[in-house]
Scaffold this active site. Structure first.
Site: not given
Ligand code: GLA
Ligand code: ZN
Length: 667
Positions: A151, A160, A311
Site C-alpha cells: 500500500e 517526507c 486484501e
Molecule cells: C491494509 C494493509 C494490511 C493491514 C490492513 C489492516 O490494507 O495492507 O497490511 O494493515 O490494512 O489494517
Molecule cells: Zn525524506
C-alpha cells in the site's frame, strides 16, 4: 515497463503470516486452506527482520519451507518486498532514514512505513536486500509473482520533508522548469515576496505561519507521487532482472490520494486492490457498498483489464477501535461484488487473526483460536459456488457505455483549495457514479488519457485544473458526437494552478459549453433551490451564475439573487452535446439528470432493482447482489439461466445470485 503478464487459473487466496505462528501449526493451516479452496497465498511483506536479522545474514530457510509446504498441496505463493517496515538494526545504523513530517518532526520506529523513500542509504539497503531476495526466490516455480512494498502512500500524511527529499524536489523542479525565472512565473511568486534566485532556495513545503502557495503545493503533491512511483520502479527493475517471467503487482487503496495510480499502474503487470467495506470513513454521501463498487470500477480501468483483490475483508476490522461484525452472508457478497466488477482473483486478509501487535483485532478468516468458525464456513460455501463461474469469467471485463473521469490533478487542486469546507472532488466523482450504480447501468472510472470515443456518455466532474490539450480533447469528443457532462468549477486554473485570465470562466471550455460564468456564489451554511420543468430540487455548496452564449437552459436556480439563472445547461456542438451542471446537485436531481441522459442515449441498464440490490454483468454472467438486511423482490428476464440461485422472485438478505446470459459476453 509494462509487460502485461497474464495470470490465469487462480481464483481465491489468503494473506498468510507463518512467521507469527509455531511451525508445528503450519501443516494444519495448509490443510485448512486446501479444504477452503485456496489457490494462492501472499507472504512476507513485513518480514524483513526475520529474513535478514543482521546485515548480509539472510535467513530465507523458514520461508522456503512454508512455500514448499503450501506447494505440496498445490498452493502457489506471491512474495513481497518488505520495504514498508525496515528493521530496527537499519534504523539504528542510520536514524535519519526515519521520515520527517511537515512540522519538521521525525516519525520514529515502532509502527510501519517509518522510512523516507529518497534516503540514499535506505535505497542501498533495498538494493542489497531485493537483489539477494530476487536471486534466492526468483527461480522457485512455486512463486508466481511479486508485490513490491505494501500500500505505497499509506500512513504518510505528508510523505517526507527531510533534506534528501528536499534536494530531490529541487532536482525535479529544475528538470521541469529549467530556470528559476520560469518557476517564479509559473508559481506566481511575485505574491508575498516568494521569488527565488536559485533552486537551492526552495524548501520542501513545511508548516508555515500563514497560507501556502497553491502552485508550489500542487507541484509538491505531484513530486511526492513521482517519488513513490520511482521507489517502486527501483525495486521492480531488480526483480524483473532476476525473474522476468513472474508478474509484479501492487495493492492499491481505491481513491487514496498519495500516489497517482495511473502512473504506478504503468509499472505493473496488473493492478491489485485492498477492500475493507465496513471501515468507517466519516461522513460520505453514498452507502459503503456503492463506494466499494466505484473503487473496483476504478481499479479495473487503471490498466483497462482485470485486477486482483489482494486484501479482501474476512472478518471484523479494527486496530484500537473495532468495526461491526460482518453479517451472515456479507463476506461472501463482498467477494462476489469484487468479481462482478472485474476481480479475477480474491485474496482474503488475513488467514488467521493475529495474537500480537497493532492488528490484534483486524480479524482473519480464522479467529485467534485457529478453530474454523462462521467466517470460514461462509467463505468455503461461496468459494465452492463461485469457483466454476470464476473459471469462465477470467479475463473478461464489462464494457460500459458511460465513463466518469477521475484525475489526481483535480483531487490535489480541490484539496489545496476546497472552496467550500465540505467540498471533495472524490465525493463529486462518487455521487455521479452512484447515480449510475443505483440504476444498474455499468460505468467505467477512467483517466484523462483514456480514449473517450468509446463512451456514449462521459461525465467529467470539476475540471478545475485544465490543460489546453485536455480542453481540446473534450471539444473533439463532443464535436464528433460524444455527450459530455462538465460540472462547476471547470476551466478555472491552468496546469500551474494559476487562475485563468485570458478568457472568462469556464475558460477554454466556454466554447464547447456555449456559456460564460461572470459570477459565482459559495453556499456557506445554506443550500439553493433548483427547478426543472416545474419539479423542485435542492443543490449545495456552489452556484455558478451563468450567462448563456449558445447553450439552452435545462434547469434553473429558483432561490437566491440569481433565481431564474441557469443551473443545468445543454449545448449542441458539432455532432454532440455538452452539458453543464453549475452546482452540486443533491441525490434526486442527479438521478433525474442521469436518467434523462441514459434514456435519451439509450444506455442500457441491467434491470430495475430495489435500493441496495445491484446487478452487474461480466463475461456472459449476471450477478445480482443484495446488500441489505431485508429479503428483496427481484424479477429477472426469462433468458437468464440460473447458476447460483435460491429463489425465483426474491433474494435473501446479504445474498447473491448468479445467472448466465450470452448477451453479456463481451471480451
Ligand atoms: C491494509 C494493509 C494490511 C493491514 C490492513 C489492516 O490494507 O495492507 O497490511 O494493515 O490494512 O489494517
Ligand atoms: Zn525524506
Amino acid at each position: 515497463m509494462n509487460r502485461g503478464i497474464e495470470m490465469k487459473g487462480f481464483y481465491f487466496g489468503v494473506d498468510y503470516y507463518p512467521e507469527h505462528w509455531p511451525k508445528a501449526r503450519w501443516k494444519t493451516d495448509v490443510k485448512l486452506m486446501k479444504d477452503l479452496g485456496v489457490d494462492v497465498v501472499r507472504m512476507a511483506e513485513f518480514s524483513w527482520s526475520k529474513l535478514e536479522p543482521r546485515k548480509d545474514e539472510y535467513n530465507f530457510g523458514w520461508l522456503d519451507e512454508a512455500i514448499e509446504l503450501l506447494a505440496s498441496q498445490g498452493i502457489k505463493t506471491i512474495l513481497c518486498t518488505p520495504s514498508a517496515a525496515p528493521p530496527a538494526w537499519i534504523i539504528r545504523e542510520t536514524p535519519d532514514i526515519q521520515p520527517t513530517d511537515i512540522e519538521g518532526r521525525r516519525r520514529y520506529f515502532g509502527g510501519r512505513h517509518h522510512n523516507c523513500q529518497s534516503h540514499p542509504v535506505y535505497r542501498e539497503h533495498i538494493q542489497r536486500y531485493v537483489t539477494a531476495f530476487g536471486a534466492h526466490f526468483g527461480k522457485n516455480p512455486n512463486i508466481i509473482g511479486w508485490q513490491i512494498d505494501n500500500e505505497l502512500g499509506n500512513s504518510h500524511a505528508d510523505l517526507c520533508t527531510c533534506p534528501y527529499c528536499e534536494s530531490r524536489f529541487r532536482l525535479w523542479l529544475q528538470a521541469k522548469y529549467c530556470n528559476i525565472e520560469t518557476l517564479n512565473r509559473k508559481w506566481g511568486n511575485a505574491f508575498w515576496s516568494q521569488e527565488y534566485r536559485c533552486f537551492d532556495e526552495i524548501q520542501a513545503p513545511k508548516i508555515t505561519v500563514a497560507g501556502r502557495n497553491p502552485s508550489a503545493i500542487l507541484d509538491w503533491r505531484r513530486f511526492c507521487s513521482d517519488l513513490i512511483v520511482d521507489f517502486h520502479q527501483f525495486q521492480s527493475v531488480i526483480l524483473r532482472k532476476n525473474a522476468p517471467e513472474k508478474f509484479i503487482t501492487h495493492n492499491m487503496m481505491g481513491f487514496a490520494d498519495k500516489v497517482n495510480y495511473y502512473d504506478l499502474g504503468a509499472d505493473l503487470d496488473f493492478v491489485s486492490s485492498d477492500s475493507y467495506p465496513v471501515i468507517f470513513m466519516g461522513k460520505q454521501n453514498s452507502p459503503k457498498y456503492a463506494r466499494v463498487a466505484a473503487e473496483s470500477d476504478l481499479m479495473r480501468c487503471i490498466k483497462d483489464k482485470n485486477f486482483w483483490m489482494m486484501e479482501q475483508q474476512s472478518g471484523i476490522t479494527g486496530w484500537e477501535i473495532l468495526g461491526r461484525a460482518p453479517k451472515p452472508g456479507q463476506l461472501g457478497i463482498w467477494a462476489v461484488q469484487a468479481i462482478a466488477h472485474g476481480a479475477d482473483t480474491v485474496v482474503f486478509f488475513r488467514w488467521r487473526t493475529c495474537a500480537m501487535g497493532t492488528e490484534q483485532y483486524w480479524h482473519g478468516i480464522l479467529p485467534h483460536s485457529g478453530i474454523p468458525g462462521r467466517n470460514y464456513t461462509e467463505l468455503k460455501e461461496m468459494i465452492a459456488e463461485m469457483r466454476p463461474v470464476m473459471a469462465e469469467v477470467q479475463g473478461t471485463v464489462p464494457k460500459p457505455e458511460a465513463g466518469i473521469v477521475f484525475s489526481y490533478d483535480q483531487e490535489y487542486g480541490i484539496q489545496i483549495q476546497p472552496h467550500h469546507p465540505d467540498l471533495s472532488y472524490t465525493e463529486q466523482v462518487l455521487i455521479y457514479h452512484m447515480a449510475f450504480y443505483k440504476k444498474n447501468i455499468p460505468v467505467d472510472i477512467i483517466s484523462e488519457q483514456t480514449d473517450f470515443s468509446k463512451y456514449k456518455l462521459l461525465i467529467a466532474p470539476i475540471q478545475y485544473i485544465l490543460s489546453p490539450t485536455l480542453a481540446d480533447k473534450y471539444e473533439k469528443y463532443v464535436k464528433s458526437g460524444g455527450n459530455l457532462v462538465l460540472t462547476m468549477r471547470s476551466g478555472v486554473k491552468d496546469e500551474s494552478n494559476l487562475c485563468v485570465t485570458k478568457l472568462p470562466l469556464p475558460g477554454l471550455l466556454g466554447k464547447v459549453l456555449g456559456l460564460e460564468i461572470p459570477e459565482y456564489d459559495c453556499l456557506r451554511d445554506t443550500s439553493v433551490q433548483v427547478s426543472w420543468k416545474g419539479e423542485k430540487y435542492t443543490a449545495e455548496k456552489w452556484s455558478d451564475i451563468i450567462t448563456l452564449t449558445g447553450a439552452e437552459m435545462l434547469a434553473q436556480f429558483s432561490s437566491e439573487f440569481y433565481s431564474g439563472y441557469p443551473a443545468i445547461t445543454k449545448n449542441q456542438y458539432g455532432n454532440g452535446r455538452a452539458f453543464y451542471v453549475g452546482t452540486e446537485p443533491t441525490e434526486d436531481l442527479i438521478d433525474r439528470l442521469i436518467k434523462e441522459l441514459a434514456d435519451e442515449l439509450t444506455i442500457a441498464s441491467l434491470g430495475k432493482t430495489p435500493d441496495g440490490v445491484e446487478i452487474t454483468a461480466r463475461g456472459g454472467y449476471v450477478f445480482v447482489i443484495n446488500h441489505t438486511e431485508q429479503i428483496q423482490k427481484i424479477s429477472v428476464p426469462a433468458s437468464w439461466e440460473p447458476i447460483v440461485f435460491h429463489n425465483a422472485d426474491t433474494i435473501a438478505p446479504y445474498a447473491y445470485h448468479v445467472y448466465k446470459d450470452k448477451a453479456y459476453f463481451i471480451l
